[in-house]
Design a protein around this motif. Structure first.
Motif, PDB file in Angstrom:
ATOM      1  N   ARG A 295       0.841  -1.181   0.000  1.00 53.62           N
ATOM      2  CA  ARG A 295       0.000   0.000   0.000  1.00 53.62           C
ATOM      3  C   ARG A 295       0.887   1.246   0.000  1.00 53.62           C
ATOM      4  O   ARG A 295       1.945   1.266   0.633  1.00 53.62           O
ATOM      5  CB  ARG A 295      -0.914   0.007   1.229  1.00 53.62           C
ATOM      6  CG  ARG A 295      -1.903  -1.163   1.287  1.00 53.62           C
ATOM      7  CD  ARG A 295      -2.722  -1.070   2.576  1.00 53.62           C
ATOM      8  NE  ARG A 295      -3.736  -2.122   2.650  1.00 53.62           N
ATOM      9  CZ  ARG A 295      -3.541  -3.309   3.222  1.00 53.62           C
ATOM     10  NH1 ARG A 295      -2.350  -3.592   3.745  1.00 53.62           N
ATOM     11  NH2 ARG A 295      -4.495  -4.199   3.256  1.00 53.62           N
ATOM     12  N   GLN A 296       0.418   2.290  -0.663  1.00 56.65           N
ATOM     13  CA  GLN A 296       1.218   3.494  -0.825  1.00 56.65           C
ATOM     14  C   GLN A 296       0.920   4.502   0.287  1.00 56.65           C
ATOM     15  O   GLN A 296      -0.143   5.107   0.334  1.00 56.65           O
ATOM     16  CB  GLN A 296       0.967   4.109  -2.205  1.00 56.65           C
ATOM     17  CG  GLN A 296       1.302   3.184  -3.365  1.00 56.65           C
ATOM     18  CD  GLN A 296       2.747   2.748  -3.345  1.00 56.65           C
ATOM     19  OE1 GLN A 296       3.654   3.564  -3.544  1.00 56.65           O
ATOM     20  NE2 GLN A 296       2.974   1.459  -3.121  1.00 56.65           N
ATOM     21  N   GLU A 312      -7.032   4.347  -3.849  1.00 56.47           N
ATOM     22  CA  GLU A 312      -7.304   3.548  -5.040  1.00 56.47           C
ATOM     23  C   GLU A 312      -8.487   4.157  -5.799  1.00 56.47           C
ATOM     24  O   GLU A 312      -8.451   4.282  -7.022  1.00 56.47           O
ATOM     25  CB  GLU A 312      -7.607   2.105  -4.642  1.00 56.47           C
ATOM     26  CG  GLU A 312      -7.909   1.180  -5.803  1.00 56.47           C
ATOM     27  CD  GLU A 312      -6.738   1.016  -6.742  1.00 56.47           C
ATOM     28  OE1 GLU A 312      -6.981   0.857  -7.957  1.00 56.47           O
ATOM     29  OE2 GLU A 312      -5.583   1.056  -6.277  1.00 56.47           O
ATOM     30  N   THR A 313      -9.530   4.522  -5.067  1.00 60.97           N
ATOM     31  CA  THR A 313     -10.697   5.179  -5.661  1.00 60.97           C
ATOM     32  C   THR A 313     -11.137   6.301  -4.728  1.00 60.97           C
ATOM     33  O   THR A 313     -10.878   6.268  -3.518  1.00 60.97           O
ATOM     34  CB  THR A 313     -11.864   4.195  -5.854  1.00 60.97           C
ATOM     35  OG1 THR A 313     -12.230   3.634  -4.587  1.00 60.97           O
ATOM     36  CG2 THR A 313     -11.474   3.081  -6.808  1.00 60.97           C
ATOM     37  N   SER A 319     -12.208   9.603   1.750  1.00 59.44           N
ATOM     38  CA  SER A 319     -11.210  10.150   0.833  1.00 59.44           C
ATOM     39  C   SER A 319     -11.384  11.657   0.695  1.00 59.44           C
ATOM     40  O   SER A 319     -12.452  12.203   0.976  1.00 59.44           O
ATOM     41  CB  SER A 319     -11.307   9.482  -0.544  1.00 59.44           C
ATOM     42  OG  SER A 319     -11.302   8.088  -0.458  1.00 59.44           O
ATOM     43  N   ASN A 334      -8.778   1.110   1.369  1.00 61.19           N
ATOM     44  CA  ASN A 334      -8.933   1.827   0.104  1.00 61.19           C
ATOM     45  C   ASN A 334      -7.595   2.334  -0.416  1.00 61.19           C
ATOM     46  O   ASN A 334      -7.532   3.096  -1.373  1.00 61.19           O
ATOM     47  CB  ASN A 334      -9.905   3.003   0.291  1.00 61.19           C
ATOM     48  CG  ASN A 334     -10.297   3.646  -1.027  1.00 61.19           C
ATOM     49  OD1 ASN A 334     -10.324   2.991  -2.068  1.00 61.19           O
ATOM     50  ND2 ASN A 334     -10.578   4.946  -1.008  1.00 61.19           N
ATOM     51  N   ARG A 336      -4.026   2.323  -2.294  1.00 62.18           N
ATOM     52  CA  ARG A 336      -3.570   1.751  -3.563  1.00 62.18           C
ATOM     53  C   ARG A 336      -2.342   0.876  -3.340  1.00 62.18           C
ATOM     54  O   ARG A 336      -1.403   1.258  -2.645  1.00 62.18           O
ATOM     55  CB  ARG A 336      -3.236   2.864  -4.543  1.00 62.18           C
ATOM     56  CG  ARG A 336      -2.684   2.354  -5.900  1.00 62.18           C
ATOM     57  CD  ARG A 336      -2.306   3.512  -6.791  1.00 62.18           C
ATOM     58  NE  ARG A 336      -3.467   4.366  -7.052  1.00 62.18           N
ATOM     59  CZ  ARG A 336      -3.377   5.558  -7.625  1.00 62.18           C
ATOM     60  NH1 ARG A 336      -2.195   6.027  -7.989  1.00 62.18           N
ATOM     61  NH2 ARG A 336      -4.471   6.273  -7.833  1.00 62.18           N
ATOM     62  N   ASP A 338       0.987  -0.943  -5.049  1.00 62.43           N
ATOM     63  CA  ASP A 338       1.876  -0.737  -6.195  1.00 62.43           C
ATOM     64  C   ASP A 338       3.244  -1.316  -5.867  1.00 62.43           C
ATOM     65  O   ASP A 338       3.570  -1.565  -4.697  1.00 62.43           O
ATOM     66  CB  ASP A 338       2.007   0.754  -6.525  1.00 62.43           C
ATOM     67  CG  ASP A 338       2.426   0.997  -7.985  1.00 62.43           C
ATOM     68  OD1 ASP A 338       2.724   0.003  -8.678  1.00 62.43           O
ATOM     69  OD2 ASP A 338       2.457   2.163  -8.393  1.00 62.43           O
TER      70      ASP A 338
END
Length: 440
Positions: A295-296, A312-313, A319, A334, A336, A338
């Motif tokens: 996760r970032q 991610e969204t 968010s 939630n 992202r 990578d």
């Protein structure tokens, strides 16, 4: 067997056999209700709480051979062959054949080459060979030592009162066989100025039929299964230099330095399995086996101390869009995922300084690594404030967000939501793995 024919032909032959036999026996008994004080024999206790045991076994049988031939101190050829059988595999596929061949050319011994006086030795060498591996990357136990067999877990946890019970724990893999590692290298050995010697080498190691526990659908009833899954390579360059900086009768100083850089790539995955997520890594064609999939982490919201991840969204519940245009979330689910760097360093090596004074010697060995990442799970645990009372925390928790301390990278304490605030495998816990270490 070794012999010399004429003045120039030297041959030695080795034929051998080796056997490896390892076993582990475990027995555990627990009784309660002491009858006579001071007697610790099991019969002196009234009730049986637990009684269990198991055995693990691993055997390897090997037949090996090697032939070396040297002509006139100029040309050397070596070949080997071995046949290994492992108890980890089914009897129909447990034997593997592995071989190697190599050669060397002493350039400085050739009469038609005029070597300069400062070149003491120059040798070109190359080899190719295969070795087998029967190790499965597991936490140990029966899955490691009986990977090809169908296994069932039994014991008190699976019984229904007095009725015995058991549970399928590993699907049989009768086709599971040796992982093969084929290595090629070419190098140049040299000695110069009667003070400096070393080598420069290129290597390429190809691993095929890699042994791995492949995740299965939940509907299968078993989490994963042992398979030979794919191929990957490791390629790199190694340089080693050793120099006598000072070489006198009563005092000497030698410096030995080695440097290695390598890269890794996965080139094939099992059919129908394009990617495998394993812990902090995701295996995929074109990526290296040690690339982090995390996760970032973004930082800490200075307004309220929330942890922020790259979203991610966009979700209105968890968010927001920052002034910079980045979309962030404080919900770890939630965040992202990578690729986030690799555990493989840019280069690594060692430095040895050896000093000699009359009958005294001193040696200092230092190893180093530049580049690469490390996932600091211990630090992540110590920053998780959901620990039980009395649990240790890292001192960095003192730098957490508070209304008076808003410029920080540690979120506020929130015991009602430890998952978002301190858990989750994210890039927050990645650190630079570079080091210089005095080993000895």
């Amino acid at each position: 067997y070794a012999n010399t024919f004429g003045d120039k032909h030297n041959v030695d032959v080795l034929v051998g056999h080796e056997n490896y036999d390892w076993s582990y026996n475990y027995n555990y008994g627990f009784r309660q209700g002491e009858v006579i004080s001071g007697n610790i024999e099991l019969d002196n206790f009234a009730s049986v709480n637990s009684l269990r045991g198991y055995k693990l076994q691993h055997r390897i049988e090997s037949y090996l051979s090697r032939v070396n031939y040297n002509f006139d101190g100029k040309y050397t050829v070596s070949a080997s062959f071995r046949r290994d059988g492992s108890s980890k595999f089914d009897r129909n596929v447990r034997w593997g054949n592995f071989w190697s061949i190599g050669g060397a050319w002493r350039i400085d011994n050739e009469s038609f080459i005029n070597m300069p006086s400062w070149a003491n030795m120059l040798k070109l060498r190359s080899s190719y060979g295969e070795v087998g591996n029967d190790g499965i990357l597991t936490s140990g136990g029966s899955l490691e030592y009986y990977p090809s067999q169908g296994l069932y877990a039994s014991g008190p946890g699976y019984n229904n009162g007095a009725e015995p019970g058991f549970l399928l724990s590993n699907l049989a893999s009768p086709d599971l066989s040796w992982e093969s590692n084929a290595s090629f290298d070419i190098g140049l050995d040299f000695a110069l100025f009667s003070k400096l010697n070393g080598h420069v080498e290129y290597f390429n190691r190809q691993s095929s039929n890699m042994l791995f526990r492949v995740p299965l659908p939940v509907s299968s009833g078993v989490l994963d299964r042992n398979q030979n899954i794919g191929t990957m390579w490791n390629r790199g360059v190694e340089i080693q230099l050793s120099a006598d900086v000072i070489d006198r009768e009563s005092f000497g100083w030698n410096v030995d330095v080695n440097w290695t850089a390598l890269s890794n790539r996965i080139t094939k995955m099992p059919e129908g399995q394009d990617e495998i997520i394993s812990g902090t890594k995701k295996l995929k064609v074109g990526k290296d086996m040690y690339a982090y999939w995390l996760r970032q982490w973004y930082g800490v919201d200075p307004e309220n101390g929330n942890p922020l991840y790259v979203a991610e969204t966009y979700n209105t519940a968890n968010s927001k869009i920052l002034a910079s245009g980045d979309t962030v979330t404080w919900n770890v689910n939630n965040a992202r995922f990578d690729y986030s760097g690799s555990a493989i360093p840019d280069f690594t090596g060692g430095i040895t300084n050896s000093f000699r004074y009359k009958n005294f010697s001193l040696s200092i060995l230092a190893t180093y690594q530049v580049g690469g990442k490390m996932y600091d799970g211990s630090y992540a645990t110590l920053m998780n404030h959901s620990a039980n009372y009395g649990g240790a925390l890292h001192k960095d928790i003192l730098n957490r967000w508070t209304p008076e301390n808003t410029n920080t990278d540690v979120p506020r304490l929130d015991v009602n939501n430890p998952v978002d605030f301190a858990a989750g495998t994210s890039t927050r816990w990645l650190v630079d793995a570079s080091y210089l270490n005095i080993r000895n």
